[in-house]
Design a protein around this motif. Structure first.
Motif, PDB file in Angstrom:
ATOM      1  N   GLN A 128      40.283  46.425  28.768  1.00 23.22           N
ATOM      2  CA  GLN A 128      41.232  46.081  27.720  1.00 23.22           C
ATOM      3  C   GLN A 128      41.312  44.564  27.527  1.00 23.22           C
ATOM      4  O   GLN A 128      41.415  44.077  26.390  1.00 23.22           O
ATOM      5  N   THR A 129      41.239  43.824  28.629  1.00 21.91           N
ATOM      6  CA  THR A 129      41.268  42.355  28.533  1.00 21.91           C
ATOM      7  C   THR A 129      40.048  41.837  27.783  1.00 21.91           C
ATOM      8  O   THR A 129      40.165  41.007  26.866  1.00 21.91           O
ATOM      9  N   PHE A 130      38.855  42.326  28.159  1.00 25.22           N
ATOM     10  CA  PHE A 130      37.627  41.896  27.479  1.00 25.22           C
ATOM     11  C   PHE A 130      37.626  42.332  26.009  1.00 25.22           C
ATOM     12  O   PHE A 130      37.185  41.579  25.132  1.00 25.22           O
ATOM     13  N   LYS A 131      38.128  43.539  25.754  1.00 26.41           N
ATOM     14  CA  LYS A 131      38.166  44.055  24.382  1.00 26.41           C
ATOM     15  C   LYS A 131      39.076  43.188  23.507  1.00 26.41           C
ATOM     16  O   LYS A 131      38.751  42.888  22.344  1.00 26.41           O
ATOM     17  N   THR A 132      40.216  42.786  24.047  1.00 27.22           N
ATOM     18  CA  THR A 132      41.143  41.920  23.298  1.00 27.22           C
ATOM     19  C   THR A 132      40.481  40.588  22.965  1.00 27.22           C
ATOM     20  O   THR A 132      40.588  40.095  21.826  1.00 27.22           O
ATOM     21  N   GLN A 133      39.794  40.016  23.947  1.00 27.14           N
ATOM     22  CA  GLN A 133      39.101  38.748  23.722  1.00 27.14           C
ATOM     23  C   GLN A 133      37.985  38.910  22.696  1.00 27.14           C
ATOM     24  O   GLN A 133      37.758  38.034  21.840  1.00 27.14           O
ATOM     25  N   ALA A 134      37.292  40.041  22.754  1.00 28.16           N
ATOM     26  CA  ALA A 134      36.213  40.311  21.799  1.00 28.16           C
ATOM     27  C   ALA A 134      36.759  40.430  20.379  1.00 28.16           C
ATOM     28  O   ALA A 134      36.176  39.894  19.425  1.00 28.16           O
ATOM     29  N   THR A 135      37.885  41.126  20.236  1.00 28.36           N
ATOM     30  CA  THR A 135      38.499  41.304  18.916  1.00 28.36           C
ATOM     31  C   THR A 135      38.919  39.962  18.327  1.00 28.36           C
ATOM     32  O   THR A 135      38.695  39.685  17.138  1.00 28.36           O
ATOM     33  N   TYR A 143      30.778  35.737  16.481  1.00 24.22           N
ATOM     34  CA  TYR A 143      30.179  37.028  16.793  1.00 24.22           C
ATOM     35  C   TYR A 143      29.401  37.039  18.109  1.00 24.22           C
ATOM     36  O   TYR A 143      29.396  38.059  18.811  1.00 24.22           O
ATOM     37  N   GLU A 144      28.757  35.947  18.450  1.00 24.20           N
ATOM     38  CA  GLU A 144      28.047  35.900  19.726  1.00 24.20           C
ATOM     39  C   GLU A 144      29.029  35.999  20.895  1.00 24.20           C
ATOM     40  O   GLU A 144      28.784  36.700  21.877  1.00 24.20           O
ATOM     41  N   LYS A 145      30.136  35.305  20.772  1.00 24.26           N
ATOM     42  CA  LYS A 145      31.158  35.375  21.818  1.00 24.26           C
ATOM     43  C   LYS A 145      31.767  36.781  21.874  1.00 24.26           C
ATOM     44  O   LYS A 145      32.003  37.326  22.969  1.00 24.26           O
ATOM     45  N   ALA A 146      31.996  37.352  20.704  1.00 26.90           N
ATOM     46  CA  ALA A 146      32.539  38.715  20.652  1.00 26.90           C
ATOM     47  C   ALA A 146      31.577  39.696  21.315  1.00 26.90           C
ATOM     48  O   ALA A 146      31.992  40.582  22.076  1.00 26.90           O
ATOM     49  N   LEU A 147      30.291  39.518  21.040  1.00 27.61           N
ATOM     50  CA  LEU A 147      29.279  40.390  21.640  1.00 27.61           C
ATOM     51  C   LEU A 147      29.302  40.286  23.156  1.00 27.61           C
ATOM     52  O   LEU A 147      29.203  41.300  23.868  1.00 27.61           O
ATOM     53  N   CYS A 148      29.437  39.073  23.651  1.00 25.15           N
ATOM     54  CA  CYS A 148      29.490  38.851  25.105  1.00 25.15           C
ATOM     55  C   CYS A 148      30.665  39.592  25.731  1.00 25.15           C
ATOM     56  O   CYS A 148      30.530  40.250  26.767  1.00 25.15           O
ATOM     57  N   TYR A 149      31.819  39.522  25.078  1.00 26.85           N
ATOM     58  CA  TYR A 149      33.000  40.205  25.608  1.00 26.85           C
ATOM     59  C   TYR A 149      32.859  41.731  25.518  1.00 26.85           C
ATOM     60  O   TYR A 149      33.302  42.457  26.421  1.00 26.85           O
ATOM     61  N   TYR A 150      32.249  42.212  24.430  1.00 28.02           N
ATOM     62  CA  TYR A 150      32.049  43.660  24.318  1.00 28.02           C
ATOM     63  C   TYR A 150      31.085  44.152  25.397  1.00 28.02           C
ATOM     64  O   TYR A 150      31.266  45.259  25.944  1.00 28.02           O
ATOM     65  N   ALA A 168      28.501  47.676  17.949  1.00 35.91           N
ATOM     66  CA  ALA A 168      27.527  47.900  16.883  1.00 35.91           C
ATOM     67  C   ALA A 168      27.885  47.083  15.639  1.00 35.91           C
ATOM     68  O   ALA A 168      27.009  46.474  15.003  1.00 35.91           O
ATOM     69  N   LEU A 169      29.171  47.062  15.281  1.00 35.66           N
ATOM     70  CA  LEU A 169      29.604  46.283  14.118  1.00 35.66           C
ATOM     71  C   LEU A 169      29.326  44.796  14.339  1.00 35.66           C
ATOM     72  O   LEU A 169      28.918  44.078  13.415  1.00 35.66           O
ATOM     73  N   THR A 170      29.520  44.341  15.566  1.00 37.18           N
ATOM     74  CA  THR A 170      29.223  42.949  15.899  1.00 37.18           C
ATOM     75  C   THR A 170      27.725  42.669  15.749  1.00 37.18           C
ATOM     76  O   THR A 170      27.324  41.620  15.217  1.00 37.18           O
ATOM     77  N   GLN A 171      26.910  43.619  16.207  1.00 36.79           N
ATOM     78  CA  GLN A 171      25.457  43.466  16.061  1.00 36.79           C
ATOM     79  C   GLN A 171      25.058  43.425  14.586  1.00 36.79           C
ATOM     80  O   GLN A 171      24.163  42.655  14.190  1.00 36.79           O
ATOM     81  N   ILE A 172      25.739  44.232  13.767  1.00 33.57           N
ATOM     82  CA  ILE A 172      25.454  44.223  12.319  1.00 33.57           C
ATOM     83  C   ILE A 172      25.762  42.855  11.732  1.00 33.57           C
ATOM     84  O   ILE A 172      25.002  42.320  10.922  1.00 33.57           O
ATOM     85  N   LYS A 173      26.887  42.292  12.151  1.00 32.88           N
ATOM     86  CA  LYS A 173      27.262  40.958  11.660  1.00 32.88           C
ATOM     87  C   LYS A 173      26.225  39.906  12.061  1.00 32.88           C
ATOM     88  O   LYS A 173      26.038  38.909  11.353  1.00 32.88           O
ATOM     89  N   LEU A 174      25.556  40.158  13.185  1.00 33.19           N
ATOM     90  CA  LEU A 174      24.529  39.227  13.659  1.00 33.19           C
ATOM     91  C   LEU A 174      23.152  39.572  13.090  1.00 33.19           C
ATOM     92  O   LEU A 174      22.160  38.914  13.428  1.00 33.19           O
ATOM     93  N   GLY A 175      23.098  40.610  12.251  1.00 37.27           N
ATOM     94  CA  GLY A 175      21.838  41.002  11.630  1.00 37.27           C
ATOM     95  C   GLY A 175      20.905  41.761  12.555  1.00 37.27           C
ATOM     96  O   GLY A 175      19.700  41.832  12.306  1.00 37.27           O
ATOM     97  N   ARG A 176      21.446  42.348  13.608  1.00 40.88           N
ATOM     98  CA  ARG A 176      20.630  43.077  14.582  1.00 40.88           C
ATOM     99  C   ARG A 176      20.858  44.584  14.434  1.00 40.88           C
ATOM    100  O   ARG A 176      21.461  45.239  15.275  1.00 40.88           O
ATOM    101  N   CYS A 177      20.362  45.120  13.328  1.00 42.94           N
ATOM    102  CA  CYS A 177      20.641  46.519  12.997  1.00 42.94           C
ATOM    103  C   CYS A 177      20.016  47.505  13.987  1.00 42.94           C
ATOM    104  O   CYS A 177      20.597  48.555  14.264  1.00 42.94           O
ATOM    105  N   GLU A 178      18.836  47.166  14.497  1.00 37.72           N
ATOM    106  CA  GLU A 178      18.192  48.089  15.441  1.00 37.72           C
ATOM    107  C   GLU A 178      19.052  48.284  16.694  1.00 37.72           C
ATOM    108  O   GLU A 178      19.222  49.412  17.178  1.00 37.72           O
TER     109      GLU A 178
END
Length: 239
Positions: A128-135, A143-150, A168-178
């Protein structure tokens, strides 16, 4: 021995046999629980935890060992000229030839279940702590920082469709659809009806120009969520 007394003794013997069979069933049940708890598969471990909680929360009236008067059993069994070793009430030989004390077995299961429960609580709090930081990072566009926390959140709790969808949504924002597609397939494996997973998956296929998989994903989303068809149609118009 008169008939009424003999009938009473027969009824008592039937009750004893039934109770002893229930006891053996309980030992087998505990062995299965321990095996599930020792599994490396998360879902199997969770099944073991649920089964352990169910067994451990059974009322005292339902617990075989607390209801049997051993002296009474010996008397009743001998009246039928059947020899019963009292130790059989406390030990059951397993397939490897080892013996296991069911009271010790239950105590170990209880300790293990409690330990796993506490560990799950700690990991959930960390998640929950990491998720809050990611959000927070995601909302700031970091987005890179969010990805790290996720990533750290998922390391704590690996069976949350929500976390995989968010990553996955964070990856989409980073253009990493695969990579987003991999996460969304994991989310759908955990929850096969998750509408958000389907819509994000369709978005990925659309971004990759894969019209066939896009159409198939939308069709499956509607099939799994027949009450949300208009919402799905409105959402895909935005893609």
């Amino acid at each position: 021995m008169n008939n009424s007394f003999k009938l009473a003794m027969d009824r008592d013997l039937e009750n004893v046999n039934e109770e002893f069979n229930n006891f053996l069933h309980r030992v087998t049940e505990v062995s299965s629980i321990v095996k599930n708890l020792a599994s490396s598969d998360t879902n199997t471990q969770n099944i073991g935890l649920l089964e352990a909680d169910r067994v451990l929360n059974t009322s005292k009236q339902e617990q075989m060992l607390e209801n049997i008067d051993e002296k009474d059993i010996i008397l009743k069994i001998k009246s039928n000229r059947t020899v019963l070793n009292k130790k059989a009430l406390h030990k059951k030989e397993n397939q490897n030839g080892d013996t296991t004390d069911p009271e010790v077995f239950m105590e170990e299961v209880s300790k293990d279940a409690e330990m796993r429960y506490k560990d799950k609580q700690i990991r959930t709090e960390k998640m929950q702590t990491f998720k809050t930081q990611a959000t927070k990072a995601f909302r700031r566009g970091e987005y890179e920082k969010a990805l790290c926390y996720y990533n750290k959140a998922i390391e704590q709790i690996k069976d949350s469709p929500l976390l995989y969808n968010n990553r996955a949504l964070t990856q989409i924002k980073l253009g990493r659809c695969e990579k987003a597609i991999d996460d969304l397939k994991l989310a759908l494996r955990l929850n096969e009806n998750c509408l958000r997973s389907f819509l994000l998956l369709a978005k990925c296929y659309k971004m990759l120009g894969n019209c066939k998989l896009y159409d198939e994903t939308i069709a499956e989303a509607k099939e799994k969520n027949p009450g949300e068809i208009s919402f799905i149609d409105n959402t895909i118009l935005e893609y």
